[in-house]
Design an enzyme around this catalytic site. Structure first.
Site, PDB file in Angstrom:
ATOM      1  N   GLY A 232       0.807  -1.210   0.000  1.00  0.00           N
ATOM      2  CA  GLY A 232       0.000   0.000   0.000  1.00  0.00           C
ATOM      3  C   GLY A 232       0.835   1.253   0.000  1.00  0.00           C
ATOM      4  N   ILE A 233       0.425   2.210   0.847  1.00  0.00           N
ATOM      5  CA  ILE A 233       1.121   3.484   0.936  1.00  0.00           C
ATOM      6  C   ILE A 233       1.592   3.697   2.368  1.00  0.00           C
ATOM      7  CG2 ILE A 233      -0.129   4.569  -0.947  1.00  0.00           C
ATOM      8  CD1 ILE A 233      -1.904   5.886   1.204  1.00  0.00           C
ATOM      9  N   GLY A 234       2.513   4.606   2.525  1.00  0.00           N
ATOM     10  CA  GLY A 234       3.004   4.924   3.847  1.00  0.00           C
ATOM     11  C   GLY A 234       4.483   4.644   3.988  1.00  0.00           C
ATOM     12  N   ILE A 236       6.131   2.379   5.779  1.00  0.00           N
ATOM     13  CA  ILE A 236       6.594   0.986   5.741  1.00  0.00           C
ATOM     14  C   ILE A 236       6.639   0.451   4.312  1.00  0.00           C
ATOM     15  CG2 ILE A 236       6.089  -1.377   6.456  1.00  0.00           C
ATOM     16  CD1 ILE A 236       5.131  -0.266   9.120  1.00  0.00           C
ATOM     17  N   GLU A 255      -3.967  -3.443  -4.907  1.00  0.00           N
ATOM     18  CA  GLU A 255      -5.134  -2.566  -4.968  1.00  0.00           C
ATOM     19  C   GLU A 255      -4.719  -1.137  -5.269  1.00  0.00           C
ATOM     20  OE1 GLU A 255      -5.859  -1.887  -0.205  1.00  0.00           O
ATOM     21  OE2 GLU A 255      -6.433  -3.755  -1.146  1.00  0.00           O
ATOM     22  N   GLY A 353      -8.447  -4.211   1.741  1.00  0.00           N
ATOM     23  CA  GLY A 353      -8.116  -5.402   0.965  1.00  0.00           C
ATOM     24  C   GLY A 353      -7.233  -6.387   1.697  1.00  0.00           C
TER      25      GLY A 353
END
Length: 449
Positions: A232-234, A236, A255, A353
């Site tokens: 995803g985002i961020g 980490i 996703e 997700g």
């Protein structure tokens, strides 16, 4: 005949349109467009960076003249003025995923949260939650009359497929993306011309710190050349990507992704050449990042955008050999239960997700589902590896689904392990300040000797 043709063309919108467009299309102001919204309707708002800002503001400006309008969405960037307390009774928000702009309203009880897997939102919209009006943002149509949904296809595509009325902002700055990402202009009831920047994600919010970099190194050790990634985002995910510069022929089926993926594509690390599904293609359902990302994906045939009910379908995910799913958690208990959507009884985000990809990766050949989290919260005062989840916490991913849990202190491989073995593995990746207490509490419960 010439005069008739000129009169016909004069009735057609001119900006971004050719004479191939149907003359029935309505081109108007945002205020005129949202006059189609009536009391008691269910409204869908476009996702993430494609939130239709002008339409949202125009709707909220007239919301006090309406009653009992429900606004549904997943995560959006920017403001969510329909969650304002003064619109109570006029508008009520229903979040399928709670973003920062709706969190206070949900916590205060002024807005609702519907727990649902991202892969199953389309089924909700086709059944128990039919959409009356969809507010979206699109590119100008091409010579065949098709607009691209740009950076958000996710649940936008199924929403516009079932909505009775579709109102679209046409934004020339929206990148044109490929895949199952198009809507024909004849399906749109009203068009509103806009020309504003696509909403961006601040890069400063995703800069990895030492903890994130430690997690990134541990996760990267589980990734092999030729794997396909979901992330995803961020901070980490960005830290993971930073640690993959020496890998080869990685693929993307996720996703969403952000600017960090662009870096690895340009370095030749992500080629998608070894993928067993959509070989050669980046696959996603929505994108959030900076203008650099949006320029990269604009009219780029290397990217395919698909709705979430396809991208997040565990059976589709499982067709990617070497599928590595990387998902964040708020807390994990010593038996392996994962909480990712609430802090105790306080709803924080949503299922999203996570379960879709964890189950899909688990079923993929050589798949690896990975749960990541920092070992502590509140500046080291609280352990995120807990004996038991806080009272009221939701179990996002069951202990039966968890394979790997990764913190900055290491990797806990849980799949096929007993509770006793899980306790020792998770304590080993907890922060050292909390390990003795965790072991003592586990002994009290007779989970370990």
């Amino acid at each position: 005949m010439v005069q008739q043709d000129e009169e016909r063309d004069a009735q057609l919108p001119t900006k971004g349109f050719s004479s191939l467009r149907p003359p029935s299309m309505g081109r108007c102001s945002a205020e005129e467009a949202v006059s189609l919204v009536q009391s008691g309707m269910r409204l869908f708002v476009g996702s993430a960076a494609a939130a239709p800002v002008d339409l949202i503001n125009a709707f909220c400006a007239r919301a006090r003249s309406l009653r009992d309008v429900e606004v549904c969405q997943i995560l959006t960037l920017g403001d969510a003025p329909y969650t304002a307390a003064e619109l109570s009774g006029h508008v009520r928000h229903n979040a399928f995923f709670i973003g920062p702009n709706a969190r206070d309203a949900v916590v205060d009880g002024r807005a609702d949260f519907t727990p649902v897997f991202l892969s199953e939102i389309a089924a909700l919209l086709q059944g128990p939650l039919p959409i009356d009006v969809a507010l979206i943002q699109v590119t100008p149509p091409d010579n065949h009359g098709y607009c691209s949904l740009g950076v958000a296809v996710d649940v936008v595509k199924p929403a516009i497929d079932v909505a009775k009325i579709v109102i679209a902002e046409i934004n020339p700055r929206m990148p044109r993306t490929h895949g199952d990402a198009f809507i024909h202009c004849s399906r749109v009831s009203r068009f509103v011309d806009v020309d504003h920047p696509v909403l961006e994600l601040s890069p400063d919010s995703s800069i990895p710190d030492d903890t994130a970099r430690g997690i990134g190194r541990n996760v990267a050790s589980l990734v092999r050349d030729g794997d396909t990634l979901q992330l995803g985002i961020g901070s980490i995910p960005n830290a993971v990507l930073d640690e993959l510069h020496n890998h080869r022929d990685l693929g993307i089926h996720t996703e969403m992704f952000s600017d960090g993926v662009v870096d690895l594509v340009e370095r030749g690390v992500i080629t998608n050449a070894k993928k067993t599904l959509h070989r050669g293609k980046l696959v996603a359902s929505f994108l959030m990042g900076t203008r650099r990302l949006y320029d990269f994906v604009d009219d780029n045939p290397a990217l395919e955008m698909h709705p979430s009910h396809y991208v997040n379908d565990p059976f589709i995910i499982a067709r990617n050999r070497g599928m590595v799913a990387i998902n964040s958690a708020l807390a994990v208990d010593l038996t392996g239960q994962v909480c990712a959507d609430s802090i105790g009884p306080r709803f924080y985000s949503g299922v999203g997700g996570q379960v879709d990809f964890i189950r899909g990766a688990a079923r993929a050949e050589n798949g690896r589902p990975i749960v990541v989290l920092p070992s502590t919260a509140r500046n080291g005062k609280i352990s995120r590896i807990e004996v038991e989840l806080l009272s009221g916490s939701g179990v996002t991913t069951s202990r039966n689904d968890v394979h790997y849990v990764v913190t900055e202190f290491g990797i806990a491989a849980l799949y096929g392990k007993t509770i006793r073995e899980r306790v020792h593995a998770l304590v080993a990746v907890a922060h050292p300040d909390f390990r003795e207490r965790l072991l003592a509490e586990a002994r009290k419960r007779r989970w370990i000797g």
